[in-house]
Design an enzyme around this catalytic site. Sequence first.
Site, short mmCIF file in Angstrom:
data_model
loop_
_atom_site.label_atom_id
_atom_site.label_comp_id
_atom_site.label_asym_id
_atom_site.label_seq_id
_atom_site.Cartn_x
_atom_site.Cartn_y
_atom_site.Cartn_z
N ASP A 11 -31.47 -45.13 33.96
CA ASP A 11 -30.57 -45.99 34.66
C ASP A 11 -31.06 -47.32 34.24
O ASP A 11 -32.04 -47.54 33.02
CB ASP A 11 -31.21 -45.57 36.74
CG ASP A 11 -30.71 -46.73 37.57
OD1 ASP A 11 -30.02 -46.98 37.54
OD2 ASP A 11 -31.88 -47.71 38.12
N ASP A 13 -30.74 -51.12 36.75
CA ASP A 13 -31.42 -51.97 37.46
C ASP A 13 -32.33 -51.69 38.05
O ASP A 13 -32.32 -49.99 38.44
CB ASP A 13 -30.44 -52.44 38.42
CG ASP A 13 -29.22 -53.35 37.62
OD1 ASP A 13 -29.45 -54.39 36.40
OD2 ASP A 13 -28.38 -53.52 37.68
#
Length: 197
Positions: A11, A13
């Site tokens: 992922d 952020d």
Amino acid sequence: MDLNCVGVFMDRDGTVSKEIGYVNHASRYELLPRTSLAIKKLNQAGIKALLATNQAGVARGYFKEEMIGEVHAKLERLLAQEDAYLDEIYYCHHHPDVGEGKFNKNCNCRKPKPGMLLQGAEEFDLDLNKSYMVGDKISDVETARRVGAKGILVLTGYGRGNYENDRDSWEVKPDYVAEDLHDAVEWILSHLEKRDQ
């Protein structure tokens, strides 16, 4: 084990970079400490390092799609300064409920749907049963589960709050809970070594 068939999907952020809400300008984008070192370790081990990020800010009208490219160019520059690199960057700019035109779509790529992982597996000939997804939300772990990969939750970004407040209600459990991406990569390398014995 042939590590060429192993991918680590990350992922963005809250996992690779600081969680600041919607990144509407590249100047706001910053890597978390030890991110470059973690990704460099994957590079050195011959494991594919892949980004898989939902970017519905486009659908929501917070920024134009070009901004995603500018932010990812900065990400790649920051990694290159430490001799690290991503093999590929996948992003989903759709949202099922908001946006107009091509952005308003109930797609297969928005996590926890597994489209980005399936695309990575196809493009790099990965075995998803031997691969990993690392993220700061339980939805990242769920994404991994849907394709038979291992799911790791990091305590950066939203991770610590989600883990401390919500874990009793989770329908899926992480294979490992890591302090940060570097800790996650260390666990992955150790886990792969044990699998190989």
